[in-house]
Motif scaffolding. Sequence first.
Motif, PDB file in Angstrom:
ATOM      1  N   HIS A 174       0.820  -1.208   0.127  1.00 53.56           N
ATOM      2  CA  HIS A 174      -0.250   0.135  -0.177  1.00 53.56           C
ATOM      3  C   HIS A 174       0.887   1.219  -0.007  1.00 53.56           C
ATOM      4  CE1 HIS A 174      -3.955  -1.712   1.112  1.00 53.56           C
ATOM      5  NE2 HIS A 174      -3.580  -2.479   0.728  1.00 53.56           N
ATOM      6  N   PHE A 175       1.963   1.039   0.891  1.00 55.34           N
ATOM      7  CA  PHE A 175       2.851   2.480   0.941  1.00 55.34           C
ATOM      8  C   PHE A 175       3.378   2.713  -0.559  1.00 55.34           C
ATOM      9  CE2 PHE A 175       7.133   3.974   2.361  1.00 55.34           C
ATOM     10  CZ  PHE A 175       6.414   5.027   2.859  1.00 55.34           C
ATOM     11  N   ILE A 176       3.893   1.645  -1.146  1.00 51.82           N
ATOM     12  CA  ILE A 176       4.536   1.783  -2.431  1.00 51.82           C
ATOM     13  C   ILE A 176       3.446   2.123  -3.340  1.00 51.82           C
ATOM     14  CG2 ILE A 176       5.365   0.681  -4.454  1.00 51.82           C
ATOM     15  CD1 ILE A 176       6.822  -1.384  -2.464  1.00 51.82           C
ATOM     16  N   ASN A 177       2.364   1.710  -3.441  1.00 49.38           N
ATOM     17  CA  ASN A 177       1.349   2.400  -4.388  1.00 49.38           C
ATOM     18  C   ASN A 177       1.085   3.726  -3.835  1.00 49.38           C
ATOM     19  OD1 ASN A 177       0.299   0.390  -6.146  1.00 49.38           O
ATOM     20  ND2 ASN A 177       0.458  -0.810  -4.493  1.00 49.38           N
ATOM     21  N   ASP A 178       1.079   3.972  -2.750  1.00 52.43           N
ATOM     22  CA  ASP A 178       0.758   5.443  -2.471  1.00 52.43           C
ATOM     23  C   ASP A 178       1.617   6.454  -3.093  1.00 52.43           C
ATOM     24  OD1 ASP A 178      -1.780   4.663  -1.176  1.00 52.43           O
ATOM     25  OD2 ASP A 178      -1.073   4.567   0.679  1.00 52.43           O
ATOM     26  N   ILE A 179       2.987   6.148  -2.670  1.00 51.96           N
ATOM     27  CA  ILE A 179       4.007   6.828  -2.910  1.00 51.96           C
ATOM     28  C   ILE A 179       4.005   7.194  -4.611  1.00 51.96           C
ATOM     29  CG2 ILE A 179       6.720   6.940  -3.453  1.00 51.96           C
ATOM     30  CD1 ILE A 179       6.893   5.923  -0.693  1.00 51.96           C
ATOM     31  N   ALA A 180       3.710   5.938  -5.268  1.00 48.17           N
ATOM     32  CA  ALA A 180       3.684   6.096  -6.804  1.00 48.17           C
ATOM     33  C   ALA A 180       2.776   7.128  -7.412  1.00 48.17           C
ATOM     34  CB  ALA A 180       3.446   4.724  -7.296  1.00 48.17           C
ATOM     35  N   ARG A 181       1.548   7.000  -6.289  1.00 46.95           N
ATOM     36  CA  ARG A 181       0.347   7.908  -6.781  1.00 46.95           C
ATOM     37  C   ARG A 181       0.725   9.392  -6.708  1.00 46.95           C
ATOM     38  NH1 ARG A 181      -4.848   5.687  -4.465  1.00 46.95           N
ATOM     39  NH2 ARG A 181      -3.687   6.724  -2.826  1.00 46.95           N
ATOM     40  N   THR A 182       1.373   9.570  -5.349  1.00 44.55           N
ATOM     41  CA  THR A 182       1.755  10.971  -5.225  1.00 44.55           C
ATOM     42  C   THR A 182       3.019  11.575  -6.152  1.00 44.55           C
ATOM     43  OG1 THR A 182       3.041  10.120  -3.441  1.00 44.55           O
ATOM     44  CG2 THR A 182       1.275  11.467  -2.819  1.00 44.55           C
ATOM     45  N   LEU A 183       3.523  10.541  -6.484  1.00 41.24           N
ATOM     46  CA  LEU A 183       4.675  10.824  -7.821  1.00 41.24           C
ATOM     47  C   LEU A 183       4.030  11.047  -9.055  1.00 41.24           C
ATOM     48  CD1 LEU A 183       7.722   9.052  -6.320  1.00 41.24           C
ATOM     49  CD2 LEU A 183       7.188  11.377  -5.925  1.00 41.24           C
ATOM     50  N   PHE A 238       3.043   8.369 -10.856  1.00 45.06           N
ATOM     51  CA  PHE A 238       3.447   7.354 -11.616  1.00 45.06           C
ATOM     52  C   PHE A 238       2.312   6.531 -11.784  1.00 45.06           C
ATOM     53  CE2 PHE A 238       7.917   8.056 -10.158  1.00 45.06           C
ATOM     54  CZ  PHE A 238       8.399   8.545 -11.483  1.00 45.06           C
ATOM     55  N   LYS A 239       2.496   5.450 -12.517  1.00 44.49           N
ATOM     56  CA  LYS A 239       1.379   4.276 -12.687  1.00 44.49           C
ATOM     57  C   LYS A 239       1.364   3.499 -11.386  1.00 44.49           C
ATOM     58  CE  LYS A 239       0.007   0.836 -15.806  1.00 44.49           C
ATOM     59  NZ  LYS A 239      -0.020  -0.511 -14.669  1.00 44.49           N
ATOM     60  N   GLU A 240       0.566   3.162 -10.777  1.00 42.43           N
ATOM     61  CA  GLU A 240       0.415   2.605  -9.493  1.00 42.43           C
ATOM     62  C   GLU A 240       0.742   0.868  -9.950  1.00 42.43           C
ATOM     63  OE1 GLU A 240      -3.411   2.489  -7.835  1.00 42.43           O
ATOM     64  OE2 GLU A 240      -3.395   4.665  -7.825  1.00 42.43           O
ATOM     65  N   PRO A 241       1.949   0.608  -9.216  1.00 41.35           N
ATOM     66  CA  PRO A 241       2.515  -0.725  -9.706  1.00 41.35           C
ATOM     67  C   PRO A 241       1.647  -2.128  -9.167  1.00 41.35           C
ATOM     68  CG  PRO A 241       3.793   0.113  -7.739  1.00 41.35           C
ATOM     69  CD  PRO A 241       2.616   1.287  -8.186  1.00 41.35           C
ATOM     70  N   PHE A 280       6.975  -5.349 -13.533  1.00 37.00           N
ATOM     71  CA  PHE A 280       6.433  -5.707 -14.963  1.00 37.00           C
ATOM     72  C   PHE A 280       5.329  -6.860 -14.958  1.00 37.00           C
ATOM     73  CE2 PHE A 280       6.629  -8.267 -19.063  1.00 37.00           C
ATOM     74  CZ  PHE A 280       6.293  -7.074 -19.709  1.00 37.00           C
ATOM     75  N   ILE A 281       5.871  -7.794 -14.319  1.00 40.22           N
ATOM     76  CA  ILE A 281       5.076  -8.968 -14.261  1.00 40.22           C
ATOM     77  C   ILE A 281       3.416  -8.466 -13.574  1.00 40.22           C
ATOM     78  CG2 ILE A 281       4.352 -11.204 -13.237  1.00 40.22           C
ATOM     79  CD1 ILE A 281       7.397 -11.578 -13.201  1.00 40.22           C
ATOM     80  N   SER A 282       3.723  -7.941 -12.372  1.00 41.69           N
ATOM     81  CA  SER A 282       2.498  -7.406 -11.691  1.00 41.69           C
ATOM     82  C   SER A 282       1.673  -6.310 -12.577  1.00 41.69           C
ATOM     83  CB  SER A 282       2.808  -7.074 -10.249  1.00 41.69           C
ATOM     84  OG  SER A 282       3.641  -5.965 -10.343  1.00 41.69           O
ATOM     85  N   SER A 283       2.389  -5.507 -13.140  1.00 41.81           N
ATOM     86  CA  SER A 283       1.429  -4.689 -13.771  1.00 41.81           C
ATOM     87  C   SER A 283       0.849  -5.069 -14.978  1.00 41.81           C
ATOM     88  CB  SER A 283       2.322  -3.262 -14.330  1.00 41.81           C
ATOM     89  OG  SER A 283       3.416  -3.758 -15.051  1.00 41.81           O
ATOM     90  N   SER A 284       1.484  -6.218 -15.606  1.00 42.56           N
ATOM     91  CA  SER A 284       1.162  -6.913 -16.698  1.00 42.56           C
ATOM     92  C   SER A 284      -0.550  -7.425 -16.375  1.00 42.56           C
ATOM     93  CB  SER A 284       1.972  -7.731 -17.336  1.00 42.56           C
ATOM     94  OG  SER A 284       2.111  -9.102 -16.856  1.00 42.56           O
ATOM     95  N   LEU A 285      -0.653  -7.644 -15.071  1.00 40.17           N
ATOM     96  CA  LEU A 285      -1.920  -8.446 -14.447  1.00 40.17           C
ATOM     97  C   LEU A 285      -2.975  -7.529 -14.583  1.00 40.17           C
ATOM     98  CD1 LEU A 285      -0.624 -10.462 -11.667  1.00 40.17           C
ATOM     99  CD2 LEU A 285      -1.349 -11.348 -13.895  1.00 40.17           C
ATOM    100  N   GLN A 286      -2.543  -6.198 -14.847  1.00 41.82           N
ATOM    101  CA  GLN A 286      -3.659  -5.160 -14.557  1.00 41.82           C
ATOM    102  C   GLN A 286      -4.203  -4.966 -16.028  1.00 41.82           C
ATOM    103  OE1 GLN A 286      -3.416  -2.635 -11.314  1.00 41.82           O
ATOM    104  NE2 GLN A 286      -2.571  -4.660 -10.621  1.00 41.82           N
ATOM    105  N   ALA A 287      -3.958  -5.467 -17.028  1.00 39.70           N
ATOM    106  CA  ALA A 287      -4.457  -5.324 -18.337  1.00 39.70           C
ATOM    107  C   ALA A 287      -5.979  -5.472 -18.141  1.00 39.70           C
ATOM    108  CB  ALA A 287      -3.998  -6.134 -19.435  1.00 39.70           C
ATOM    109  N   ASN A 288      -6.612  -4.839 -19.421  1.00 44.94           N
ATOM    110  CA  ASN A 288      -8.034  -4.598 -19.284  1.00 44.94           C
ATOM    111  C   ASN A 288      -8.935  -6.039 -19.536  1.00 44.94           C
ATOM    112  OD1 ASN A 288      -7.959  -2.292 -18.171  1.00 44.94           O
ATOM    113  ND2 ASN A 288      -7.685  -1.081 -20.205  1.00 44.94           N
ATOM    114  N   ASP A 289      -8.154  -6.716 -20.709  1.00 43.66           N
ATOM    115  CA  ASP A 289      -9.172  -7.895 -20.887  1.00 43.66           C
ATOM    116  C   ASP A 289      -9.184  -9.074 -19.977  1.00 43.66           C
ATOM    117  OD1 ASP A 289      -6.649  -8.081 -21.570  1.00 43.66           O
ATOM    118  OD2 ASP A 289      -7.072  -8.973 -23.726  1.00 43.66           O
TER     119      ASP A 289
END
Lengths: 515, 381, 340
Positions: free
Chosen positions: A366-375, A377-380, C20-29
């Motif tokens: 959650h912390f990582i995602n929160d940081i990403a959002r404030t910066l 970036f795309k949430e990882p 990379f792997i985890s973000s690829s999981l967020q794809a839309n379809d």
Amino acid sequence: MLFASLGSSSDLFSHLWQTVLPVYISNTLVLGVLVVFLSLVFGTFSAAFIVHTNVFGKKFLRWLLLLPLAMPAYLVAYLYTDMFDYAGPIQRTLRGWFDWQSPSDYWFFDIRTLPGAGIVISLVLFPYVYMLTRTALEQQDQNLLRAGRLLGLSATKSFLSVALPLARPAIAISASLVLMETLADFATVNYFAVNTLTTAVYDTWLGYDDLATANALASILMLLILFVVVAEQRARAGQNHQSNRPNQHIEIIKLSLFQQLFISGFCWILVLAGFLLPFALLVIMAVEYSNMAQLTNLVSPGLNSIEVSFYAATIVTFFALLLGLYHRLSIDKWRILPSSLVGIGYAVPGTVLAMALLASFGPLDHFINDIARTLQFKEPGLVLSGTIFAVVFAFVVRFSAIANGTISSGIKQIPHSVDLAPASLGVGVGQMLKKVHLPILRPSIFVAWLLVFVESMKELSAVLLLRPFNFDTLSIQIYQLISDEMLEQGALSAILIVLLGLLPIIWLNRSKELS
Amino acid sequence: MGANELLSVKQLSVKLHNNVILSDTHLTLNFGDILGLVGPSGCGKTTLLNTIAGFNTPSTGELNIKRNNSNSANLVVQENVLTITPFSHVEPQHRNIGMIFQDYALFPHLSVEKNICFGINKLPKSEQKSRMTDLLHLLKLTGLEARFPHQLSGGQQQRVAIARALAPQPTLLLLDEPFSNIDARLRNELMLEMRQILKQLKMSAIFVTHSKDEVFTFADKIAVMHKGSILQIGSPAEVCQSPNSWQVADFLQLGSWIPVKAINGQFQSAVGELPSTEDIDLEENTVKYKEYSPKLQLLLKSQAIEYYEGGFEKNNVQVDNISITEHGFHYLLSSIDRDLSLSFEQLSFYSNFLLTLGQRIAIKIKIHDYQVFDSYDDILG
Amino acid sequence: MQKITSIRKNLFLIFAGFIFISSSLQANDEVNVYSYRQAFLVKPLFDIFTEKTGIKVNVIFAKKGMAERLAREGKYSPADILLTTDISRLIELHDRDLLQAYSSKTLLDVIPRQYRATDNTWYALTTRVRNIYSAKRLGAIDINYEDLADTKYKGRICTRSGKHSYNIALVASMIAAHGEADTLTWLEKFKLNLARKPQGNDRGQVQAIHQNLCDIALGNSYYFGKMLVDEKQKLWADSVYINFPNQNNRGAHVNISGMGMAKYAPNNENAKALMEFLVSKDAQKLYAETNMEYPVRTDVMPSNLVASWGDFKADSLSLESIAKYRKEALKLIDKAKFDL
């Protein structure tokens, strides 16, 4: 986890205490004592006979007795409960032969009892005792036994009053390993319908939806284990008398023909019951049920298993090496602390560990995602708890103790003067480690890597809970099939795990022979 | 077996892992004697000790050991001969032999008291107690009963090992390199002390060492071993004065070697012909030592070398090294003419004359009972 | 030093790989399913779904700790749909506020009220009966759950662990019908009738009847069907009758497999599509048939085999009101020391 347990509800705890908990606790203790006792009997006896007598076939038994290590306990438990059950093939055949109709017509031991569980678990775990005791006996200074002989003892008595007491530290270590494995094993006791403290942990967590109390109970379990670990280290303190003169001729106690047959039989029964029989059952299942489709189904989980196990083994070995060398070269008085702490991980049941990891990685993610959002970036996403990172991390925590043990014993065998010699030749610490310690340690490093790799291949509960999408491993495949009473379909995966588990055993044996 | 003999070893040979370690070994030991087995490492001396103790079985030959059956304190020997052959083994615990191991092999998990009483724990407690007290006193260990081996110094550990071996009152004590772990400065003192104790107890003992100093200080008799057999047994004086082979003299470093040739009943060396008198029958000697053997060596002790002012043309050796000893200067000399087959190096010469490094001098060999050996043969007939 | 930097570099690469792997999981379809049911049992259905819609279905299967994982993942959880194999898991997910309501008309129309949440957070997909198997040697019998405490079955009853969720749900329904005190007495007497310590699974109980270890056993309906189509196990199943209990009073206890939408479902639309698909006639038919269960839609017939066991009367009490006694049920089972 300890923090979480602070909020546990005392209501539920007192309910459990008034109803089932006392029985669970006594079951846990009885099971622990039983397994340790039986493993000691199986392991020390076989080790003693193999090292010190002319028992038949000792050349083969010497390494055959290690094979049960390759068998995951849950697999053996499943196979045995299935086989010796009232409805299992053994009792069915007996009923067929003697025309018995119902259970009241005859007596047969009930496998799904505490003693049943104790015996079967011991059959899988005794090789720890055997392996460590055998090594200790083989490395003992044989002059001590000779001194005993000249002071009036027979070879047997000399063994009993000299060699055995001297092997005590090794036996104690192996006993504590066995105990930790037993207490940490949820899945195996489950097949035996034996309720232990771990049952209570699951009940409170899944049945009462009370994770806090579950954590509290798990903490009790871990305190118990911690107590064992500390007691074991105490027992070992100041007792270090391995001989530094290897390859001494060991006096062989000559047994009568009858004794040889009897003891050889004893060892063969252990090998048979702990490995050959379950393995044969798997092979029969595989032959009867397998087909090409299953073989191809094996590929992807197999690769997954190998992938995570490879990462885990590599990372664990690397850290174990760092810790070991730090312990060796540091003069900090707390240098012992990190390796001791790491040792506890081995005793933590896989599921409990997984819960603890989720509890710590979740907020971190959650912390990582929160940081990403404030910066901006795309949430990882869940980079830690949602990927194989979590699985590998769990393995690292759980199996560090194994690698540490192996590597630190390897480091202990390097004479201390070796630490000083390179400096006297004007070589720095880094070069010294690279050119001296690492080459000397290569066999230990390899063994540690293999052991962790195999344990990771076998591990089930942590992977089950932490794995990412569409990620099956061999152990999970087996588990799924077992829980649907269809192990037959998973026999091939089981055989693959067992065969991989044989690798380090063969290697260990081979390197022993060479040295 | 003679009345005075405690141990006799006849035609013994021992194989371990299909390697012949001992062959055709003969040995006798009398009551009260201390025998030193000496020889280079790997010569089989420890194997011989282990065979006597019962840890190895002979492949041929016979051992006879007289055993002290009584447990009384004054070591009265009751005749009771154990015979050990390849076909009749006697277990180590029935041989009434005590042993002190090189690393002492003290039981690390037992206290000094328990270590000492280990072999006599079947005796009544009071008897155990009194024997232990006596031994502690004898070996100056009083007060250390409760300690554990790792809390003791090396010398103390050795004394505990001795006490432990003596407690069951063995007829024979075996010692495997007993002094190798002891500080060099203390070694001599300790050897004398131990010898005194053994003599006081009239204890028979065999000990193994590779140090000639130890064997001369400690032993009544010495046996020199080489490649699995005993070359010579005798009192230190006998062996010293008349070694029976090149190997014995060489191992015990009884003098320096210079090569000689036997020609026409005369011995020729790099420093000239050996002077002869009527007393010494050189002719017989030359025949005995195979006239044409290329490897004849003369054992030359320093006192048989005479330094004389021969003038420049007679100088035949030069000084290679000088050191100072309690006996005066010690010079190492080499022959000047290196081409000759008789040239030598490292000839020891003790003298009070002051010589300088590289100085060329003349020496002569005094008339004495020459000891010439053939270094080519292993054993001389 | 150079080595350390290269290790660091590698670690960074691994880490980047994870991202990379985890973000690829967020794809839309895609739609992500957390399943309590084994993946291979639901996969055929998902394959059809993918074929129809082009939406890829990712599955993780776990029996224990799924809710915990979901809770820890919180709003970043990739989960869209939760599939469970019994009511208690659905209630747990609901109580921990891990589900979101989806008030689709289709769903509300086809799923009977007693088999869905009042706040529309979860829906049943299939139903299964907690049957009582009886040995054929006893002849046809008419039996109620209450009869399990009858002394005439002393030493003749087998069951799996009392703490298995199917049995807990059954005990909860007993509490709903009779109250806690009577249920405890029932459990205690039931325990005295057991032929052996509770153990194994539902199939094992049928096997035990076949082997004459006992005459009566509790078991879910679909296991009977699955055993009948298994070469080896058909023999066991052939030696028992499948009985629907309490037909003359409140009806047989029914449990469900169900679904719900995760509270933070990232692929909301896909999730809705999947849910709608799962209650479509075809899917219902296939899902019920692969698992030998009863479709939750009354207008879809179960498989011929399942239908051949005959019609039955189900307990009409809503599952929500039964499930609220779940914890009490577990406490009573502990109190009766049913498993010990």
